[in-house]
Scaffold this motif. Sequence first.
Motif, PDB file in Angstrom:
ATOM      1  N   GLN A  95       0.838  -1.203   0.000  1.00 51.22           N
ATOM      2  CA  GLN A  95       0.000   0.000   0.000  1.00 51.22           C
ATOM      3  C   GLN A  95       0.872   1.252   0.000  1.00 51.22           C
ATOM      4  OE1 GLN A  95      -3.651  -0.004   2.635  1.00 51.22           O
ATOM      5  NE2 GLN A  95      -2.782  -1.967   3.246  1.00 51.22           N
ATOM      6  N   MET A 100      -1.892  -1.155  -5.068  1.00 51.26           N
ATOM      7  CA  MET A 100      -3.089  -1.594  -4.370  1.00 51.26           C
ATOM      8  C   MET A 100      -3.556  -2.984  -4.796  1.00 51.26           C
ATOM      9  SD  MET A 100      -3.438   0.723  -2.252  1.00 51.26           S
ATOM     10  CE  MET A 100      -2.923   2.403  -1.951  1.00 51.26           C
ATOM     11  N   ASP A 101      -3.380  -3.325  -6.050  1.00 54.69           N
ATOM     12  CA  ASP A 101      -3.772  -4.666  -6.498  1.00 54.69           C
ATOM     13  C   ASP A 101      -2.922  -5.726  -5.806  1.00 54.69           C
ATOM     14  OD1 ASP A 101      -5.715  -3.616  -8.121  1.00 54.69           O
ATOM     15  OD2 ASP A 101      -4.495  -3.693  -9.953  1.00 54.69           O
ATOM     16  N   GLU A 104      -4.034  -6.041  -2.158  1.00 58.94           N
ATOM     17  CA  GLU A 104      -5.230  -6.877  -2.014  1.00 58.94           C
ATOM     18  C   GLU A 104      -4.900  -8.353  -2.204  1.00 58.94           C
ATOM     19  OE1 GLU A 104      -9.905  -7.067  -2.928  1.00 58.94           O
ATOM     20  OE2 GLU A 104      -8.725  -5.570  -4.017  1.00 58.94           O
ATOM     21  N   PHE A 127      -8.595  -1.818   4.788  1.00 62.03           N
ATOM     22  CA  PHE A 127      -8.177  -1.603   3.397  1.00 62.03           C
ATOM     23  C   PHE A 127      -9.388  -1.400   2.488  1.00 62.03           C
ATOM     24  CE2 PHE A 127      -7.312  -3.551  -0.785  1.00 62.03           C
ATOM     25  CZ  PHE A 127      -6.225  -2.796  -1.211  1.00 62.03           C
ATOM     26  N   ARG A 128     -10.396  -2.269   2.643  1.00 65.22           N
ATOM     27  CA  ARG A 128     -11.590  -2.150   1.796  1.00 65.22           C
ATOM     28  C   ARG A 128     -12.371  -0.870   2.109  1.00 65.22           C
ATOM     29  NH1 ARG A 128     -12.584  -7.230  -0.818  1.00 65.22           N
ATOM     30  NH2 ARG A 128     -14.245  -6.146  -1.939  1.00 65.22           N
ATOM     31  N   ARG A 130     -11.152   1.975   3.106  1.00 70.23           N
ATOM     32  CA  ARG A 130     -10.437   3.111   2.518  1.00 70.23           C
ATOM     33  C   ARG A 130     -10.671   3.210   1.015  1.00 70.23           C
ATOM     34  NH1 ARG A 130      -4.789   2.427   5.956  1.00 70.23           N
ATOM     35  NH2 ARG A 130      -5.516   3.522   7.825  1.00 70.23           N
ATOM     36  N   ARG A 131     -11.054   2.107   0.403  1.00 70.34           N
ATOM     37  CA  ARG A 131     -11.383   2.124  -1.024  1.00 70.34           C
ATOM     38  C   ARG A 131     -12.861   2.415  -1.253  1.00 70.34           C
ATOM     39  NH1 ARG A 131      -8.325  -2.965  -3.807  1.00 70.34           N
ATOM     40  NH2 ARG A 131      -9.015  -1.875  -5.670  1.00 70.34           N
ATOM     41  N   GLY A 132     -13.583   2.705  -0.177  1.00 73.20           N
ATOM     42  CA  GLY A 132     -14.993   3.028  -0.283  1.00 73.20           C
ATOM     43  C   GLY A 132     -15.913   1.834  -0.314  1.00 73.20           C
ATOM     44  N   GLU A 133     -15.375   0.645  -0.090  1.00 75.95           N
ATOM     45  CA  GLU A 133     -16.179  -0.579  -0.138  1.00 75.95           C
ATOM     46  C   GLU A 133     -16.669  -0.896   1.282  1.00 75.95           C
ATOM     47  OE1 GLU A 133     -13.569  -3.417  -1.970  1.00 75.95           O
ATOM     48  OE2 GLU A 133     -13.171  -2.098  -3.664  1.00 75.95           O
TER      49      GLU A 133
END
Length: 277
Positions: A95, A100-101, A104, A127-128, A130-133
């Motif tokens: 990160q 990012m890929d 993950e 992590f998810r 922070r990605r908006g998920e």
Amino acid sequence: AGVGEEEDHIDMEWLSGVVEAALIRHRDNPTDPVPTTSPAPVRVAVDATSQMWLYYARSALHAGNTTRALELYARITDFAPCNERGWIGLARVRQKRMDMDAAEAAFRDGLRYCPRSPHLLQAYGVFRARRGELREAMRLYREAVRCDASHAASWVAMAKMHADHGRTREARECYRRAHEAEPRNAVALHAWACLEASSPDGSRALARDLLQRAARDAARSSKPLVRLARMDREDGEFDSARELLQRALERWPHDSHAHQALGELEEACGDVAAARA
């Protein structure tokens, strides 16, 4: 390493030999992980080696050497894939390098080996998020506390997500569960206090109590003292607020939050010169 009673008497010279043999085996077959069913002394050797590499990886990261940290965390995940800290470290370094890929992928690979690790599930949830998920993040936090109801960090993560969406009752319950799990967790105490202090139905008395307890147990952060000082300032208790901020600055002389809060306090008291100092 988790050493049981029957292993306490292990001869250290013999154990050093086991560690050396494990390292040689890994050198010759670096992609061949140590099986989790290894005899207890071998598990001790693997754990000791992994902890050594974790120490060096964290030191490299602290020094800003992400290339070396990445190499060491990758080595840990190859050598001891059931070590959750290796996967978390690998993901976080990736990160930092904005890959990012790959980050993950590290979380997903880690969960193949450690599917019930609350630490790994919670870190992946952050992590998810922070990605908006957010829905997937909440699912991961819930899975973490299903695996281990005493994992305070997952309760705190859920609480913050509930609070961000105005679900105060649910947030309060999650903070209560975090407190039950770790009564002296300063991060949980501080976060719960902020909820109580800012919510229309919150209890300022409870917020004060939580912050006072957090301040006693916060070894690395000035935040509980600074938040308590801000509450005192809001209540017109300027002398008490100043004393708290001075305590914070004695312990953390370069803390920007404490300096800013002290400047705001002096300005509220009408001492513009002190506020600018």
